[in-house]
Design a protein around this motif. Sequence first.
Motif, PDB file in Angstrom:
ATOM      1  N   SER A 129       3.924   1.512  -1.057  1.00 26.98           N
ATOM      2  CA  SER A 129       4.612   1.578  -2.343  1.00 26.98           C
ATOM      3  C   SER A 129       3.704   2.171  -3.417  1.00 26.98           C
ATOM      4  O   SER A 129       4.131   3.014  -4.210  1.00 26.98           O
ATOM      5  CB  SER A 129       5.070   0.181  -2.761  1.00 26.98           C
ATOM      6  N   ARG A 130       2.423   1.762  -3.442  1.00 29.03           N
ATOM      7  CA  ARG A 130       1.464   2.305  -4.407  1.00 29.03           C
ATOM      8  C   ARG A 130       1.222   3.791  -4.152  1.00 29.03           C
ATOM      9  O   ARG A 130       1.124   4.587  -5.084  1.00 29.03           O
ATOM     10  CB  ARG A 130       0.154   1.525  -4.363  1.00 29.03           C
ATOM     11  N   LEU A 131       1.168   4.158  -2.896  1.00 30.05           N
ATOM     12  CA  LEU A 131       0.958   5.557  -2.529  1.00 30.05           C
ATOM     13  C   LEU A 131       2.149   6.422  -2.959  1.00 30.05           C
ATOM     14  O   LEU A 131       1.961   7.500  -3.537  1.00 30.05           O
ATOM     15  CB  LEU A 131       0.748   5.660  -1.014  1.00 30.05           C
ATOM     16  N   HIS A 179       0.836  -1.206   0.000  1.00 28.16           N
ATOM     17  CA  HIS A 179       0.000   0.000   0.000  1.00 28.16           C
ATOM     18  C   HIS A 179       0.871   1.255   0.000  1.00 28.16           C
ATOM     19  O   HIS A 179       0.612   2.200  -0.756  1.00 28.16           O
ATOM     20  CB  HIS A 179      -0.954  -0.013   1.203  1.00 28.16           C
ATOM     21  N   THR A 191       4.278   5.748  -5.356  1.00 29.41           N
ATOM     22  CA  THR A 191       4.272   5.782  -6.824  1.00 29.41           C
ATOM     23  C   THR A 191       3.250   6.783  -7.334  1.00 29.41           C
ATOM     24  O   THR A 191       3.544   7.582  -8.227  1.00 29.41           O
ATOM     25  CB  THR A 191       3.977   4.379  -7.390  1.00 29.41           C
ATOM     26  N   ALA A 192       2.049   6.772  -6.771  1.00 29.22           N
ATOM     27  CA  ALA A 192       1.010   7.711  -7.192  1.00 29.22           C
ATOM     28  C   ALA A 192       1.416   9.151  -6.911  1.00 29.22           C
ATOM     29  O   ALA A 192       1.225  10.036  -7.754  1.00 29.22           O
ATOM     30  CB  ALA A 192      -0.309   7.378  -6.487  1.00 29.22           C
ATOM     31  N   ASN A 193       1.984   9.392  -5.732  1.00 29.04           N
ATOM     32  CA  ASN A 193       2.418  10.743  -5.386  1.00 29.04           C
ATOM     33  C   ASN A 193       3.569  11.207  -6.276  1.00 29.04           C
ATOM     34  O   ASN A 193       3.622  12.377  -6.668  1.00 29.04           O
ATOM     35  CB  ASN A 193       2.818  10.823  -3.915  1.00 29.04           C
ATOM     36  N   THR A 194       4.473  10.316  -6.606  1.00 29.16           N
ATOM     37  CA  THR A 194       5.589  10.658  -7.488  1.00 29.16           C
ATOM     38  C   THR A 194       5.082  11.032  -8.870  1.00 29.16           C
ATOM     39  O   THR A 194       5.556  12.004  -9.478  1.00 29.16           O
ATOM     40  CB  THR A 194       6.591   9.486  -7.575  1.00 29.16           C
ATOM     41  N   LYS A 195       4.102  10.295  -9.379  1.00 30.29           N
ATOM     42  CA  LYS A 195       3.514  10.627 -10.682  1.00 30.29           C
ATOM     43  C   LYS A 195       2.822  11.984 -10.633  1.00 30.29           C
ATOM     44  O   LYS A 195       2.950  12.788 -11.556  1.00 30.29           O
ATOM     45  CB  LYS A 195       2.520   9.546 -11.108  1.00 30.29           C
ATOM     46  N   THR A 196       2.098  12.249  -9.565  1.00 27.82           N
ATOM     47  CA  THR A 196       1.405  13.532  -9.426  1.00 27.82           C
ATOM     48  C   THR A 196       2.397  14.682  -9.374  1.00 27.82           C
ATOM     49  O   THR A 196       2.220  15.702 -10.047  1.00 27.82           O
ATOM     50  CB  THR A 196       0.519  13.535  -8.161  1.00 27.82           C
TER      51      THR A 196
END
Length: 94
Positions: free
Chosen positions: A8-10, A6, A12-17
Amino acid sequence: METLNHMSRLVTANTKTIGMLGARAMVLGKFFDAALPQLTTLQRGEVIRSFRHGIEDAMSLMDDVALSAEYHSALLQITNSILAALGQESAARQ
Protein backbone atom coordinates in the motif's frame (compact mmCIF):
# COMPACT_ATOMS: atom_id res chain seq x y z
CA MET A 1 -0.59 -7.88 7.00
CA GLU A 2 2.87 -6.27 6.93
CA THR A 3 3.27 -7.19 3.26
CA LEU A 4 -0.08 -5.58 2.46
CA ASN A 5 0.92 -2.38 4.30
CA HIS A 6 4.23 -2.32 2.45
CA MET A 7 2.47 -2.75 -0.89
CA SER A 8 0.00 0.00 0.00
CA ARG A 9 2.86 2.41 0.84
CA LEU A 10 4.61 1.50 -2.39
CA VAL A 11 1.48 2.10 -4.48
CA THR A 12 0.89 5.44 -2.73
CA ALA A 13 4.48 6.55 -3.33
CA ASN A 14 4.36 5.50 -6.99
CA THR A 15 1.02 7.26 -7.49
CA LYS A 16 2.46 10.48 -6.05
CA THR A 17 5.52 10.20 -8.30
CA ILE A 18 3.38 9.62 -11.39
CA GLY A 19 1.21 12.58 -10.41
CA MET A 20 4.25 14.85 -10.08
CA LEU A 21 5.62 13.68 -13.43
CA GLY A 22 2.22 14.28 -15.03
CA ALA A 23 2.05 17.79 -13.56
CA ARG A 24 5.55 18.59 -14.82
CA ALA A 25 4.72 17.31 -18.29
CA MET A 26 1.52 19.35 -18.43
CA VAL A 27 3.25 22.57 -17.31
CA LEU A 28 6.15 22.10 -19.72
CA GLY A 29 3.74 21.32 -22.56
CA LYS A 30 1.73 24.47 -21.85
CA PHE A 31 4.95 26.50 -21.67
CA PHE A 32 6.07 25.07 -25.01
CA ASP A 33 2.69 25.88 -26.57
CA ALA A 34 2.85 29.45 -25.25
CA ALA A 35 6.50 30.12 -26.13
CA LEU A 36 6.65 28.49 -29.56
CA PRO A 37 4.57 31.09 -31.44
CA GLN A 38 6.71 33.88 -29.98
CA LEU A 39 9.95 32.59 -31.51
CA THR A 40 11.34 33.96 -34.74
CA THR A 41 12.67 31.64 -37.43
CA LEU A 42 16.24 32.33 -36.31
CA GLN A 43 15.37 31.65 -32.68
CA ARG A 44 13.65 28.40 -33.62
CA GLY A 45 16.75 27.25 -35.46
CA GLU A 46 18.90 28.03 -32.42
CA VAL A 47 16.45 26.20 -30.13
CA ILE A 48 16.49 23.17 -32.45
CA ARG A 49 20.30 23.01 -32.36
CA SER A 50 20.45 23.48 -28.59
CA PHE A 51 17.63 20.98 -27.97
CA ARG A 52 19.25 18.32 -30.19
CA HIS A 53 22.55 18.82 -28.35
CA GLY A 54 20.82 18.53 -24.96
CA ILE A 55 19.01 15.34 -25.96
CA GLU A 56 22.23 13.83 -27.32
CA ASP A 57 24.02 14.69 -24.06
CA ALA A 58 21.22 13.19 -21.97
CA MET A 59 21.17 10.02 -24.08
CA SER A 60 24.95 9.63 -23.81
CA LEU A 61 24.66 9.76 -20.01
CA MET A 62 22.21 6.85 -20.17
CA ASP A 63 24.37 4.63 -22.40
CA ASP A 64 25.26 2.33 -19.50
CA VAL A 65 21.75 2.22 -18.03
CA ALA A 66 19.31 -0.46 -19.16
CA LEU A 67 16.07 1.31 -19.98
CA SER A 68 12.93 -0.22 -21.44
CA ALA A 69 11.94 -0.06 -25.07
CA GLU A 70 8.88 1.92 -23.95
CA TYR A 71 11.15 4.55 -22.39
CA HIS A 72 13.19 4.91 -25.57
CA SER A 73 10.06 4.98 -27.69
CA ALA A 74 8.48 7.73 -25.57
CA LEU A 75 11.73 9.72 -25.56
CA LEU A 76 12.05 9.56 -29.33
CA GLN A 77 8.36 10.29 -29.90
CA ILE A 78 8.29 13.45 -27.79
CA THR A 79 11.69 14.59 -29.07
CA ASN A 80 10.61 14.17 -32.68
CA SER A 81 7.28 15.90 -32.09
CA ILE A 82 9.01 18.90 -30.51
CA LEU A 83 11.53 19.10 -33.34
CA ALA A 84 8.74 18.82 -35.90
CA ALA A 85 6.74 21.60 -34.22
CA LEU A 86 9.80 23.85 -34.12
CA GLY A 87 10.70 23.08 -37.73
CA GLN A 88 7.18 23.26 -39.13
CA GLU A 89 6.45 26.73 -37.86
CA SER A 90 9.96 27.81 -38.82
CA ALA A 91 9.38 26.72 -42.42
CA ALA A 92 5.97 28.40 -42.52
CA ARG A 93 7.41 31.78 -41.46
CA GLN A 94 10.11 31.85 -44.18
